[in-house]
Design a protein around this motif. Structure first.
Motif, PDB file in Angstrom:
ATOM      1  N   ALA A 108      49.249  61.195  45.734  1.00  0.00           N
ATOM      2  CA  ALA A 108      47.877  61.465  46.161  1.00  0.00           C
ATOM      3  C   ALA A 108      46.872  60.949  45.135  1.00  0.00           C
ATOM      4  CB  ALA A 108      47.687  62.968  46.372  1.00  0.00           C
ATOM      5  N   LEU A 109      47.194  61.087  43.860  1.00  0.00           N
ATOM      6  CA  LEU A 109      46.302  60.582  42.812  1.00  0.00           C
ATOM      7  C   LEU A 109      46.208  59.060  42.872  1.00  0.00           C
ATOM      8  CD1 LEU A 109      44.588  60.964  40.286  1.00  0.00           C
ATOM      9  CD2 LEU A 109      46.711  60.922  38.933  1.00  0.00           C
TER      10      LEU A 109
ATOM     11  N   SER B 256      41.540  54.046  46.543  1.00  0.00           N
ATOM     12  CA  SER B 256      40.435  54.102  47.498  1.00  0.00           C
ATOM     13  C   SER B 256      39.071  54.109  46.812  1.00  0.00           C
ATOM     14  CB  SER B 256      40.567  55.346  48.386  1.00  0.00           C
ATOM     15  OG  SER B 256      40.491  56.529  47.600  1.00  0.00           O
ATOM     16  N   SER B 257      39.019  54.626  45.591  1.00  0.00           N
ATOM     17  CA  SER B 257      37.744  54.671  44.860  1.00  0.00           C
ATOM     18  C   SER B 257      37.536  53.439  43.992  1.00  0.00           C
ATOM     19  CB  SER B 257      37.679  55.928  43.993  1.00  0.00           C
ATOM     20  OG  SER B 257      38.748  55.949  43.059  1.00  0.00           O
TER      21      SER B 257
ATOM     22  N   GLN C  28      46.627  57.124  45.485  1.00  0.00           N
ATOM     23  CA  GLN C  28      45.861  56.729  46.660  1.00  0.00           C
ATOM     24  C   GLN C  28      44.367  56.958  46.447  1.00  0.00           C
ATOM     25  OE1 GLN C  28      47.683  59.016  49.771  1.00  0.00           O
ATOM     26  NE2 GLN C  28      49.419  57.617  50.004  1.00  0.00           N
ATOM     27  N   HIS C  29      44.046  58.058  45.749  1.00  0.00           N
ATOM     28  CA  HIS C  29      42.641  58.349  45.467  1.00  0.00           C
ATOM     29  C   HIS C  29      42.039  57.290  44.540  1.00  0.00           C
ATOM     30  CE1 HIS C  29      38.967  60.458  44.372  1.00  0.00           C
ATOM     31  NE2 HIS C  29      39.330  60.363  43.092  1.00  0.00           N
TER      32      HIS C  29
END
Length: 208
Positions: free
Chosen positions: A191-192, A198-199, A194-195
């Motif tokens: 999840a980290l 995306s940012s 992917q975050h």
């Protein structure tokens, strides 16, 4: 008058303890030095000597398989081997030492497999530790007692069973530790990642 002879009870003969195996002690201390050095690196967060940035050693030490517990386990294993080999040899002590050495060899082979096929890099210190473990196994097999009342405890068939048992336990334990993530919740790292993607996060770093 016939003489009656009384059968004397035969005394129980206990095999005398053998001498310490100083060759095994010396090899175990070499392994302890390597594993202890890797443990110190993990504790201090430092880079290994003669390992350049981005090299195989650096990649392996930064992988998820390079845990503090792994290095400490190796150091404790070599220390136990050295202590047992420094004591007067008995069958049980020798077999215990042999099982520890077999566990070290099996776990080193498992780590080497992970380095080559999973990480695609190798660490010279890890390979050196594995070579020490193999040397210990060869020395113990070649120098095992072959005569006396306890010779059956050193026969090849017995040693194969002890070695396989110790090796399987060591590899299964290592696989369990590597498969379990005790530091972060399940899915946190993905999840980290992917975050950050995306940012459009950018990492800036330097060789030190």
């Amino acid at each position: 008058m016939a003489k009656v002879k009384r059968a004397a009870a035969e005394p129980v003969v206990v095999a005398p303890a053998g001498r310490p195996d100083w060759i095994v002690v010396a090899l175990a201390l070499v392994g302890l030095g390597i594993a202890g050095y890797l443990t110190a690196l993990k504790l201090g967060g430092n880079q290994a000597f003669l390992c350049r940035d981005g090299g195989g050693c650096d990649i392996v030490q930064a992988s998820r398989y390079s845990l503090l517990a792994t290095a400490m386990w190796g150091a404790a294993l070599y220390l136990a081997i050295a202590v047992l080999a420094a004591l007067p040899r008995t069958l049980r002590r020798w077999q215990a030492t042999f099982m520890l050495v077999s566990a070290a060899v099996a776990f080193s082979l498992y780590l080497t497999y992970l380095s080559v096929f999973e990480i695609h890099a190798t660490c010279p210190y890890c390979l050196a530790s594995g070579l020490v473990a193999v040397a210990l196994l060869v020395v113990m097999v070649l120098r095992r007692p072959r005569h006396g009342k306890e010779a059956a405890g050193y026969r090849p068939g017995k040693l194969v069973g002890l070695g396989i048992t110790a090796g399987v336990v060591a590899v299964l334990l290592g696989a369990f530790i590597f498969a379990a993530d005790f530091s972060t919740p399940a899915g946190y790292q993905m999840a980290l990642a992917q975050h950050l993607k995306s940012s459009n996060a950018i990492f800036y770093g330097a060789f030190w």
